[in-house]
Write a protein that holds these residues in place. Structure first.
Motif, PDB file in Angstrom:
ATOM      1  N   TYR A  87       1.033  -7.458  -5.763  1.00 56.46           N
ATOM      2  CA  TYR A  87       1.665  -6.480  -6.924  1.00 56.46           C
ATOM      3  C   TYR A  87       1.476  -6.596  -8.237  1.00 56.46           C
ATOM      4  CZ  TYR A  87       4.833  -4.977  -3.196  1.00 56.46           C
ATOM      5  OH  TYR A  87       5.432  -4.458  -1.808  1.00 56.46           O
ATOM      6  N   SER A  88       0.759  -7.704  -8.784  1.00 52.36           N
ATOM      7  CA  SER A  88       0.448  -7.744 -10.154  1.00 52.36           C
ATOM      8  C   SER A  88      -0.399  -6.811 -10.923  1.00 52.36           C
ATOM      9  CB  SER A  88       0.233  -9.277 -10.577  1.00 52.36           C
ATOM     10  OG  SER A  88      -1.202  -9.537  -9.746  1.00 52.36           O
ATOM     11  N   PHE A  89      -1.578  -6.572 -10.092  1.00 55.76           N
ATOM     12  CA  PHE A  89      -2.603  -5.945 -10.753  1.00 55.76           C
ATOM     13  C   PHE A  89      -1.926  -4.372 -10.825  1.00 55.76           C
ATOM     14  CE2 PHE A  89      -6.175  -3.281 -10.916  1.00 55.76           C
ATOM     15  CZ  PHE A  89      -7.453  -3.920 -11.464  1.00 55.76           C
ATOM     16  N   VAL A  90      -1.189  -3.892  -9.691  1.00 54.49           N
ATOM     17  CA  VAL A  90      -0.767  -2.582 -10.048  1.00 54.49           C
ATOM     18  C   VAL A  90       0.398  -2.488 -11.075  1.00 54.49           C
ATOM     19  CG1 VAL A  90       1.047  -2.479  -8.185  1.00 54.49           C
ATOM     20  CG2 VAL A  90       0.025  -0.574  -8.649  1.00 54.49           C
ATOM     21  N   VAL A  91       1.222  -3.547 -11.247  1.00 57.53           N
ATOM     22  CA  VAL A  91       2.158  -3.700 -12.248  1.00 57.53           C
ATOM     23  C   VAL A  91       1.554  -3.605 -13.643  1.00 57.53           C
ATOM     24  CG1 VAL A  91       3.885  -5.012 -13.353  1.00 57.53           C
ATOM     25  CG2 VAL A  91       3.925  -4.791 -10.896  1.00 57.53           C
ATOM     26  N   GLN A  92       0.378  -4.224 -13.867  1.00 54.38           N
ATOM     27  CA  GLN A  92      -0.358  -4.435 -15.088  1.00 54.38           C
ATOM     28  C   GLN A  92      -0.775  -2.949 -15.376  1.00 54.38           C
ATOM     29  OE1 GLN A  92      -2.767  -7.847 -13.876  1.00 54.38           O
ATOM     30  NE2 GLN A  92      -2.002  -8.953 -15.463  1.00 54.38           N
TER      31      GLN A  92
ATOM     32  N   LEU B  86       0.637  -1.303  -0.001  1.00 52.06           N
ATOM     33  CA  LEU B  86      -0.065  -0.154   0.045  1.00 52.06           C
ATOM     34  C   LEU B  86       0.881   1.183   0.059  1.00 52.06           C
ATOM     35  CD1 LEU B  86      -2.672  -1.119   2.321  1.00 52.06           C
ATOM     36  CD2 LEU B  86      -3.102  -0.561   0.079  1.00 52.06           C
ATOM     37  N   LEU B  87       1.952   1.187   0.925  1.00 50.62           N
ATOM     38  CA  LEU B  87       2.893   2.477   0.950  1.00 50.62           C
ATOM     39  C   LEU B  87       3.433   2.429  -0.638  1.00 50.62           C
ATOM     40  CD1 LEU B  87       4.561   1.958   4.409  1.00 50.62           C
ATOM     41  CD2 LEU B  87       2.988   3.643   3.622  1.00 50.62           C
ATOM     42  N   PHE B  88       3.927   1.452  -1.155  1.00 54.19           N
ATOM     43  CA  PHE B  88       4.433   1.611  -2.542  1.00 54.19           C
ATOM     44  C   PHE B  88       3.457   2.224  -3.601  1.00 54.19           C
ATOM     45  CE2 PHE B  88       5.034  -0.572  -6.541  1.00 54.19           C
ATOM     46  CZ  PHE B  88       6.345   0.085  -6.955  1.00 54.19           C
ATOM     47  N   ILE B  89       2.200   1.991  -3.328  1.00 51.91           N
ATOM     48  CA  ILE B  89       1.106   2.432  -4.176  1.00 51.91           C
ATOM     49  C   ILE B  89       0.947   3.829  -4.028  1.00 51.91           C
ATOM     50  CG2 ILE B  89      -1.055   2.171  -4.976  1.00 51.91           C
ATOM     51  CD1 ILE B  89      -1.232  -0.729  -4.505  1.00 51.91           C
ATOM     52  N   GLY B  90       0.938   4.226  -2.776  1.00 51.35           N
ATOM     53  CA  GLY B  90       0.420   5.460  -2.400  1.00 51.35           C
ATOM     54  C   GLY B  90       1.439   6.479  -2.393  1.00 51.35           C
TER      55      GLY B  90
ATOM     56  N   PHE C 178      -6.752   6.618   0.962  1.00 55.04           N
ATOM     57  CA  PHE C 178      -6.528   5.197   0.412  1.00 55.04           C
ATOM     58  C   PHE C 178      -5.697   4.537   1.433  1.00 55.04           C
ATOM     59  CE2 PHE C 178      -3.658   2.426  -1.919  1.00 55.04           C
ATOM     60  CZ  PHE C 178      -4.427   1.813  -2.858  1.00 55.04           C
ATOM     61  N   LEU C 179      -4.944   5.051   2.057  1.00 53.77           N
ATOM     62  CA  LEU C 179      -4.187   4.076   2.935  1.00 53.77           C
ATOM     63  C   LEU C 179      -4.914   3.848   4.281  1.00 53.77           C
ATOM     64  CD1 LEU C 179      -0.698   5.942   2.907  1.00 53.77           C
ATOM     65  CD2 LEU C 179      -1.353   3.712   1.692  1.00 53.77           C
TER      66      LEU C 179
ATOM     67  N   LEU D 216      -6.614  -6.956  -4.370  1.00 58.17           N
ATOM     68  CA  LEU D 216      -6.801  -6.528  -2.669  1.00 58.17           C
ATOM     69  C   LEU D 216      -8.177  -7.213  -2.184  1.00 58.17           C
ATOM     70  CD1 LEU D 216      -4.443  -3.610  -2.085  1.00 58.17           C
ATOM     71  CD2 LEU D 216      -3.875  -6.223  -2.156  1.00 58.17           C
ATOM     72  N   TRP D 217      -9.217  -7.089  -2.969  1.00 55.10           N
ATOM     73  CA  TRP D 217     -10.386  -7.153  -2.525  1.00 55.10           C
ATOM     74  C   TRP D 217     -10.757  -8.444  -1.936  1.00 55.10           C
ATOM     75  CZ3 TRP D 217     -14.598 -10.255  -3.544  1.00 55.10           C
ATOM     76  CH2 TRP D 217     -14.564 -11.071  -4.850  1.00 55.10           C
ATOM     77  N   THR D 218      -9.963  -9.290  -2.128  1.00 56.99           N
ATOM     78  CA  THR D 218     -10.517 -10.766  -1.493  1.00 56.99           C
ATOM     79  C   THR D 218      -9.886 -10.950   0.033  1.00 56.99           C
ATOM     80  OG1 THR D 218      -9.049 -11.757  -2.759  1.00 56.99           O
ATOM     81  CG2 THR D 218     -11.285 -11.838  -3.439  1.00 56.99           C
TER      82      THR D 218
END
Length: 422
Positions: free
Chosen positions: A329-334, A104-108, A136-137, A172-174
């Motif tokens: 991590y895959s989703f944010v990479v995609q 989450l910190l990497f994304i935000g 978001f965090l 992350l939703w599941t």
């Protein structure tokens, strides 16, 4: 020397209890987890890069996620039976939260600011916006995916155009479903059901299976879900709302995995049943009906493969488990690579570069975050260490069980709406 036809036939019809077939680390759960994680990435490559499903019939991402829950139910129940409640909760927290927090910190603090700055040349309005980084965090910190995006970051990707909103890490939703299942197991451990009344878990599985069958019948007959599977549960504290239909499906896989552990001394494993379960699962998956009664066959197929796959695969994921990192991590990479235009390289090229960057981040997550966090599994507060024995049972040293890395189907779910299938 190759076995004779008679030996092969005898083995095929000879059943052994799961408790005998499953021996510590001599299993392929790590390999299966890795396969399920890659299946999710493969399915999302089509959804995120090209705004279309990988196939029109088979829910590949859902297949992978359900498999994760099936493995989790088996391993987590074993952990709960062999640990004290504080130790069980501590282990689960160490396995999920450190990796999630760094992601989450990497994304935000890295991805979102980089994209925002590249598009605007400044960072104004990114942090304190109602849909900004801080919120978001806060919304997602404990595993509930309650805010999907940050302002309009990735709004212009193919997936952003399709959903008409910012989505940074739909995988992350599941996690909220996974955490809720952990808490249910903890509650069962507290009231001693796992140790003294395992039949109650079996009865619960039978009842949920009946509900699953009824829902499948209603869906095929009327084209919609029943009252019991429509809408959502909650919102729950910190986790938000859970879609009833997805909780039924994932929760059933988790529950059957728990039953398999509790009755491992009575559950027969043989090649005839295993191959039949694989055929039934494949047939129903190709028919688009996996998320019905076929989930029971799917769980048996997973357990069968875990103990019957070649020994060469037993070492996969035992020392270094990258499946959780690949998943989160895959989703944010995609999304990032789609924003950069990598989808123009074609499906194979896009998938290949996604896997390269995802595996690198998963490698770093495991070795720098997840594995160091797990070194604190046996940590005990000083007051508890110094407390004199109270006459209760003393927790004995035990063989370390394989850890389950949670996963999730990458398509995000709004808090007030049922989950979408990939």
């Amino acid at each position: 020397m190759l076995p004779s036809a008679r030996q092969v036939a005898r083995r095929a019809v000879t059943a052994v209890p799961l408790s005998n077939a499953y021996a510590g680390r001599a299993n392929s759960f790590g390999f299966l987890r890795l396969c399920f994680a890659v299946a999710v990435v493969l399915a999302h490559t089509a959804v995120i890069g090209y705004a279309r499903p990988l196939t029109e019939v088979v829910d590949v991402a859902g297949l992978g996620v359900a498999g994760f829950f099936g493995i989790s139910g088996f391993l987590i129940t074993r952990s709960a039976r062999r640990s004290s409640l504080p130790r069980y909760l501590w282990h689960r927290a160490l396995r999920i939260w450190p990796g999630l927090w760094v992601c989450l910190l990497f994304i935000g603090l890295v991805v979102a600011p980089a994209v925002w700055y590249a598009e605007r040349g400044h960072l104004d309005g990114l942090w304190r916006h109602p849909a900004g980084v801080v919120n978001f965090l806060q919304a997602n910190w404990w595993g509930g995916y309650r805010q999907q995006g940050i302002v309009d970051v990735f709004r212009d990707t193919p997936y952003g155009d399709q959903t008409r909103r910012s989505v940074l890490d739909g995988s992350l939703w599941t996690l909220s479903y996974e955490i809720f299942c952990y808490l249910i197991v903890a509650a069962l451990a507290v009231v001693a059901v796992l140790r003294r009344a395992r039949w109650l878990v079996l009865v619960a599985a039978v009842l949920v299976f009946g509900l699953l069958c009824w829902n499948q019948y209603e869906t095929l007959r009327f084209g919609g879900s029943t009252y019991f599977t429509s809408g959502s549960l909650g919102p729950l504290p910190l986790l938000g709302g859970l879609s009833k239909i997805w909780f039924l499906r994932f929760g059933f896989m988790f529950l059957v995995g728990a039953v398999a552990d509790l009755y491992s001394d009575k559950l027969p494993i043989n090649d005839v049943l295993g191959i039949a379960a694989l055929i039934l699962t494949g047939w129903q998956t190709l028919e688009g009906h996996l998320f019905g009664p076929a989930l029971l066959a799917y769980e048996y197929a997973i357990l069968y493969l875990a103990v019957r796959l070649p020994r060469l695969l037993h070492s996969v994921g035992q020392k270094n488990d990258y499946s959780y990192g690949i998943y989160i991590y895959s989703f944010v990479v995609q999304q990032t690579l789609a924003w950069l235009g990598a989808a123009a390289w074609g499906f194979v090229g896009y998938f290949a570069v996604v896997m390269v960057f995802t595996v690198v981040l998963a490698f770093l997550s495991w070795h720098l975050v997840e594995k160091p966090a797990l070194r604190f599994k046996d940590w005990t507060p000083r007051l508890r260490r110094s407390a004199p024995p109270s006459g209760g049972a003393v927790e004995q040293p035990r063989q370390r069980e394989p850890e389950r890395a949670p996963v999730a189907e990458p398509v995000p779910v709004a808090a007030d709406a049922p989950a979408h299938r990939s």
